[in-house]
Design a protein around this motif. Structure first.
Motif, PDB file in Angstrom:
ATOM      1  N   LEU A   1       0.859  -1.175   0.000  1.00 41.07           N
ATOM      2  CA  LEU A   1       0.000   0.000   0.000  1.00 41.07           C
ATOM      3  C   LEU A   1       0.898   1.229   0.000  1.00 41.07           C
ATOM      4  O   LEU A   1       1.965   1.224   0.610  1.00 41.07           O
ATOM      5  CB  LEU A   1      -0.913  -0.002   1.226  1.00 41.07           C
ATOM      6  CG  LEU A   1      -2.147   0.903   1.172  1.00 41.07           C
ATOM      7  CD1 LEU A   1      -3.105   0.444   0.086  1.00 41.07           C
ATOM      8  CD2 LEU A   1      -2.857   0.925   2.519  1.00 41.07           C
TER       9      LEU A   1
ATOM     10  N   SER B   1      -2.845   3.173  -7.529  1.00 40.95           N
ATOM     11  CA  SER B   1      -2.513   3.074  -6.099  1.00 40.95           C
ATOM     12  C   SER B   1      -3.436   3.940  -5.253  1.00 40.95           C
ATOM     13  O   SER B   1      -3.663   3.643  -4.075  1.00 40.95           O
ATOM     14  CB  SER B   1      -1.050   3.472  -5.872  1.00 40.95           C
ATOM     15  OG  SER B   1      -0.852   4.864  -6.062  1.00 40.95           O
TER      16      SER B   1
ATOM     17  N   GLU C   1      -6.583   2.078  -4.518  1.00 40.20           N
ATOM     18  CA  GLU C   1      -6.297   1.105  -3.464  1.00 40.20           C
ATOM     19  C   GLU C   1      -6.268   1.772  -2.091  1.00 40.20           C
ATOM     20  O   GLU C   1      -6.811   1.240  -1.109  1.00 40.20           O
ATOM     21  CB  GLU C   1      -4.959   0.432  -3.764  1.00 40.20           C
ATOM     22  CG  GLU C   1      -4.742  -0.882  -3.078  1.00 40.20           C
ATOM     23  CD  GLU C   1      -3.567  -1.633  -3.674  1.00 40.20           C
ATOM     24  OE1 GLU C   1      -3.611  -2.870  -3.662  1.00 40.20           O
ATOM     25  OE2 GLU C   1      -2.595  -1.005  -4.135  1.00 40.20           O
TER      26      GLU C   1
ATOM     27  N   TYR D   1      -8.862   0.877   0.962  1.00 40.25           N
ATOM     28  CA  TYR D   1      -8.439   0.362   2.262  1.00 40.25           C
ATOM     29  C   TYR D   1      -8.932   1.248   3.403  1.00 40.25           C
ATOM     30  O   TYR D   1      -9.281   0.747   4.484  1.00 40.25           O
ATOM     31  CB  TYR D   1      -6.920   0.195   2.314  1.00 40.25           C
ATOM     32  CG  TYR D   1      -6.511  -1.202   1.932  1.00 40.25           C
ATOM     33  CD1 TYR D   1      -6.392  -2.200   2.902  1.00 40.25           C
ATOM     34  CD2 TYR D   1      -6.288  -1.549   0.609  1.00 40.25           C
ATOM     35  CE1 TYR D   1      -6.044  -3.498   2.557  1.00 40.25           C
ATOM     36  CE2 TYR D   1      -5.952  -2.843   0.254  1.00 40.25           C
ATOM     37  CZ  TYR D   1      -5.826  -3.812   1.228  1.00 40.25           C
ATOM     38  OH  TYR D   1      -5.500  -5.088   0.884  1.00 40.25           O
TER      39      TYR D   1
ATOM     40  N   TYR E   1       0.222  -4.216   3.603  1.00 38.61           N
ATOM     41  CA  TYR E   1      -1.207  -3.933   3.686  1.00 38.61           C
ATOM     42  C   TYR E   1      -1.715  -4.040   5.123  1.00 38.61           C
ATOM     43  O   TYR E   1      -1.256  -4.899   5.877  1.00 38.61           O
ATOM     44  CB  TYR E   1      -1.997  -4.938   2.847  1.00 38.61           C
ATOM     45  CG  TYR E   1      -1.893  -4.748   1.364  1.00 38.61           C
ATOM     46  CD1 TYR E   1      -2.507  -3.673   0.737  1.00 38.61           C
ATOM     47  CD2 TYR E   1      -1.211  -5.668   0.572  1.00 38.61           C
ATOM     48  CE1 TYR E   1      -2.433  -3.506  -0.626  1.00 38.61           C
ATOM     49  CE2 TYR E   1      -1.127  -5.507  -0.792  1.00 38.61           C
ATOM     50  CZ  TYR E   1      -1.745  -4.419  -1.399  1.00 38.61           C
ATOM     51  OH  TYR E   1      -1.664  -4.257  -2.751  1.00 38.61           O
TER      52      TYR E   1
END
Length: 306
Positions: A8, A72, A75, A79, A267
């Motif tokens: 991440l 990214s 993502e 999250y 992550y």
């Protein structure tokens, strides 16, 4: 082609107060008109469709590099949403007590009905992201002008979500996106200036509020993330440096292009939610992979996996 890294792009703190409605608000930064789905797909299709890329290579390289970074960002937002949703319903395997009863009052019940308390490609009201949000005219000047506008609109929404959601998990993510998105605003302004001679940066920032007003953004700026354009490629897109150079308008620091991707972090662990049967498969035994792991020389990976 996209080379994916199992990391991440930033370290997200665990939410202090998980909230389904906070997660719904953050969804605007993912699947809204000015969300990360839109920035990714706009720049991706513009780079796919770029005619005359050899003659105008610096502009193609800039668009392609930013497009790769937007993956990214999707993502990162996802999250943050997932962490905000984790633990918002009562865990257990017995359906009789109604462990999801509280979700009936959530603004976006799709988080519980259509996913395992997780992010979806929708906006803050649950409307699906659509390809109608993609603008790829084929005219370089028009596409760059649109991209500048898109990034400014995205910046406005980030500020509003920041003011709406106070949990450190969400605010850390928004601070990061304000810095990286602010870099993209300036990059497209410089591209327009190189192409037309018009000093677009004179109207910056839009909205008229510095990233320095946000403590989380200031922290990322300390590490230079407001001035470092990454190619997100091991061997291409360095020509973006023909555009991304000079001094940053806010602090006078030098603009630099860096090969590769931003150094990521592991992550966050997304805890299981048994009341949603997510992920289910309670009887699964990792030892089933033992023989094939030995054959492939992956015993170390299997031990870590266990």
């Amino acid at each position: 082609m996209i080379l994916r890294l199992d990391e991440l792009s930033l370290d997200l703190p665990k939410p202090k107060n998980p909230s389904a409605n906070d997660a719904a608000a953050v969804q605007e930064l993912l699947g809204g008109k000015f969300g990360e789905m839109s920035t990714l797909m706009n720049y991706t299709f513009q780079s796919f469709n770029f005619r005359g890329r050899n003659r105008l290579r610096p502009f193609y390289s800039l668009t392609a590099a930013i497009a790769a970074e937007e993956y990214s960002h999707i993502e990162a937002v996802s999250y943050a949403i997932n962490l905000l949703l984790t633990g918002t319903t009562k865990r257990g395997t017995d359906p009789v007590p109604g462990p999801l009863a509280g979700a009936a009052d959530a603004r976006n019940t799709h988080h519980f009905l259509a996913s395992g308390q997780a992010a979806l490609p929708v906006d803050s009201m649950g409307r699906p992201w659509t390809g109608d949000n993609v603008f790829s005219s084929g005219n370089l000047r028009l596409d760059l002008l649109h991209n500048f506008f898109l990034e400014c609109g995205a910046r406005a929404n980030k500020m509003r979500v920041y003011e709406m959601v106070t949990d450190p998990c969400a605010r850390t993510m928004v601070g990061y996106l304000l810095v990286r998105g602010g870099l993209h605003v300036y990059a497209y302004a410089l591209a327009l200036e190189k192409l037309t001679g018009v000093d677009v940066k004179k109207i910056m920032p839009v909205p008229n509020l510095s990233n320095k007003a946000f403590p989380e953004a200031r922290e990322f700026m300390k590490h230079g993330l407001h001035r470092e354009l990454y190619t997100f490629s091991p061997n291409a897109y360095k020509e973006a440096g023909f555009i991304w150079n000079g001094q940053h308008p806010e602090d006078g620091s030098e603009l630099v292009v860096k090969e590769g991707a931003i150094k990521g972090v592991p992550y966050p662990v997304l805890e299981e939610e048994p009341q949603l049967n997510s992920p289910g498969e309670d009887d699964f035994d990792p030892e089933m992979f033992a023989d094939i792991a030995k054959k492939l020389g992956l015993e170390k990976e299997l031990r870590a996996y266990r």
